[in-house]
Design a protein around this motif. Structure first.
Motif, mmCIF file in Angstrom:
data_model
loop_
_atom_site.group_PDB
_atom_site.id
_atom_site.type_symbol
_atom_site.label_atom_id
_atom_site.label_comp_id
_atom_site.label_asym_id
_atom_site.label_seq_id
_atom_site.Cartn_x
_atom_site.Cartn_y
_atom_site.Cartn_z
ATOM 1 N N ALA A 175 0.881 -1.184 0.000
ATOM 2 C CA ALA A 175 0.000 0.000 0.000
ATOM 3 C C ALA A 175 0.909 1.221 0.000
ATOM 4 C CB ALA A 175 -0.925 -0.010 1.206
ATOM 5 N N LEU A 176 1.406 1.576 -1.183
ATOM 6 C CA LEU A 176 2.427 2.615 -1.297
ATOM 7 C C LEU A 176 1.946 3.984 -0.820
ATOM 8 C CD1 LEU A 176 3.861 1.617 -4.785
ATOM 9 C CD2 LEU A 176 4.837 1.123 -2.538
ATOM 10 N N SER A 177 0.645 4.223 -0.910
ATOM 11 C CA SER A 177 0.115 5.525 -0.499
ATOM 12 C C SER A 177 -0.074 5.627 1.011
ATOM 13 C CB SER A 177 -1.220 5.791 -1.202
ATOM 14 O OG SER A 177 -2.171 4.791 -0.870
ATOM 15 N N ARG A 178 0.264 4.552 1.744
ATOM 16 C CA ARG A 178 0.025 4.529 3.189
ATOM 17 C C ARG A 178 1.300 4.108 3.923
ATOM 18 N NH1 ARG A 178 -4.938 5.631 3.966
ATOM 19 N NH2 ARG A 178 -4.922 5.025 6.167
ATOM 20 N N LEU A 229 0.055 3.713 8.524
ATOM 21 C CA LEU A 229 -1.235 4.112 7.958
ATOM 22 C C LEU A 229 -2.038 2.928 7.423
ATOM 23 C CD1 LEU A 229 -0.375 7.462 6.134
ATOM 24 C CD2 LEU A 229 -1.400 7.119 8.392
ATOM 25 N N THR A 230 -1.386 1.809 7.158
ATOM 26 C CA THR A 230 -2.142 0.637 6.714
ATOM 27 C C THR A 230 -3.022 0.092 7.832
ATOM 28 O OG1 THR A 230 -0.382 -0.930 7.317
ATOM 29 C CG2 THR A 230 -0.345 -0.032 5.080
ATOM 30 N N LYS A 231 -2.687 0.435 9.074
ATOM 31 C CA LYS A 231 -3.459 -0.041 10.221
ATOM 32 C C LYS A 231 -4.434 1.011 10.740
ATOM 33 C CE LYS A 231 0.294 -3.119 11.633
ATOM 34 N NZ LYS A 231 1.293 -3.456 12.686
ATOM 35 N N HIS A 232 -4.465 2.163 10.060
ATOM 36 C CA HIS A 232 -5.360 3.255 10.474
ATOM 37 C C HIS A 232 -6.105 3.785 9.245
ATOM 38 C CE1 HIS A 232 -3.818 3.631 14.619
ATOM 39 N NE2 HIS A 232 -2.663 3.283 14.097
#
Length: 366
Positions: free
Chosen positions: A338-341, A354-357
């Motif tokens: 998830a490059l944007s996160r 950010l992948t966890k939020h």
């Protein structure tokens, strides 16, 4: 503080004052971050407008917060770039190249003077080689945003981005030159669109949008009269085509689209979406990257879009960012799935993946 109507509220905005219902019931306190649910709640209570904090003030306060933080290493990365000697040298050099490109286009259109492709390539090549790494090139382009976002600047940016992508793909020097020239001239047809349409500070009507779309054919027609590589002409014609057939002007699919047009399309969309326009502000690069992640494999050639995403994301490591909840921090690790996160190191010395939020996202690079 600005008055924002309910229809224009977006998740991530902050209230600048308490919000009350018609009966005086407190709905949201001051400095609340708006979510989809909260906006729906405001609509339910019949609230017509909300006092919100302008994005510029959020960024300024974030930068001030960063500057005053005891974590000196998280001071705004963009501030450091803009204060550097290398950026000022790049800005002078960039503006010189921009003037030459504009003069060349105007001479072709108004005086029928043939395009001096050798001179144009020399200008871009020197601008590129004077800034030795792709990291520094993207740093420079990102921080030029508030200086010039004209069609000519867009063409120059696209040529630089496309050349970098071409290098990442391992293209030969000759192909890199053709790709660079294609980027410089891909939007030349826009010079044939009435300025009142091209620079309209509001949403285009369907008729106006159809007129703008003609720039692809106009560009090809202009370049067909020049002693120029056929790929440059095909790029001007096809850079808005998409692999799923959703593009224009011909609705081509997959292998029907020129390979260089596929590459220029990615550079064109990335630069256009992150740039300011008369009708909207530029999007945060991570919002554009998220869009590419969502629809990239459908609309763009996978070998080009995946290379672009996997390489460009590294250029944002160490950048200071503002999250939609007002948190400030620095990008320290990319998530390959998830490059944007990415992972953010905050000024309070926390790490946010950010992948966890899912409720959080990068609102701005500061």
């Amino acid at each position: 503080m600005v008055r924002t109507t309910i229809s224009k509220l977006k998740p991530g905005m902050f209230t600048a004052a308490p919000v009350y219902s018609a009966t005086g019931q407190l709905i949201l306190p001051e400095h609340s971050i708006l979510t989809v649910q909260q906006i729906s709640r405001l609509e339910f209570y019949g609230v017509e407008w909300v006092a919100t904090i302008p994005e510029e003030e959020l960024r300024d306060s974030a930068i001030e917060e960063l500057s005053e933080s005891e974590h000196e290493e998280i001071i705004s990365y963009s501030q450091k770039i803009r204060r550097s000697k290398s950026f000022h040298l790049f800005k002078v050099d960039y503006n010189k190249k921009l003037a030459i490109l504009q003069q060349s286009m105007n001479d072709l259109l108004k005086k029928n003077v043939p395009v001096d492709t050798t001179t144009l390539l020399e200008q871009v090549s020197s601008l590129y080689t004077n800034n030795l790494t792709t990291l520094s090139i993207f740093d420079m382009l990102h921080n030029m945003r508030q200086i010039d976002d004209s069609t000519y600047a867009h063409c120059l940016n696209v040529s630089l981005i496309a050349r970098m992508l071409g290098e990442w793909l391992g293209l030969s020097e000759d192909d890199l030159d053709i790709l660079t020239l294609s980027g410089l001239l891909h939007d030349i047809g826009k010079c044939m669109i009435p300025p009142e349409i091209l620079n309209k500070p509001a949403k285009l009507t369907p008729e106006e949008y159809e007129e703008v779309k003609k720039h692809a054919r106009y560009g090809a027609e202009i370049l067909e009269k020049q002693p120029i590589d056929k790929r440059v002409i095909r790029v001007a014609l096809m850079h808005h085509e998409r692999c799923d057939g959703s593009g224009y002007p011909m609705g081509l699919k997959g292998d029907e689209i020129d390979d260089f047009a596929k590459i220029i399309a990615i550079a064109d969309v990335y630069d256009a979406m992150t740039a300011n326009r008369c009708y909207r502000k530029g999007l945060c690069p991570f919002e554009v990257i998220a869009t590419f992640e969502k629809e990239g494999l459908v609309k763009y050639d996978s070998k080009y879009i995946l290379t672009f995403l996997n390489r460009i994301i590294d250029t944002y490591i160490c950048n200071s960012v503002l999250l939609n909840d007002g948190t400030c921090g620095k990008i320290v690790l990319m998530n390959q799935k998830a490059l944007s996160r990415p992972v953010i190191h905050t000024i309070t010395n926390e790490y946010i993946d950010l992948t966890k939020h899912p409720e959080l996202y990068i609102q701005a690079i500061i």
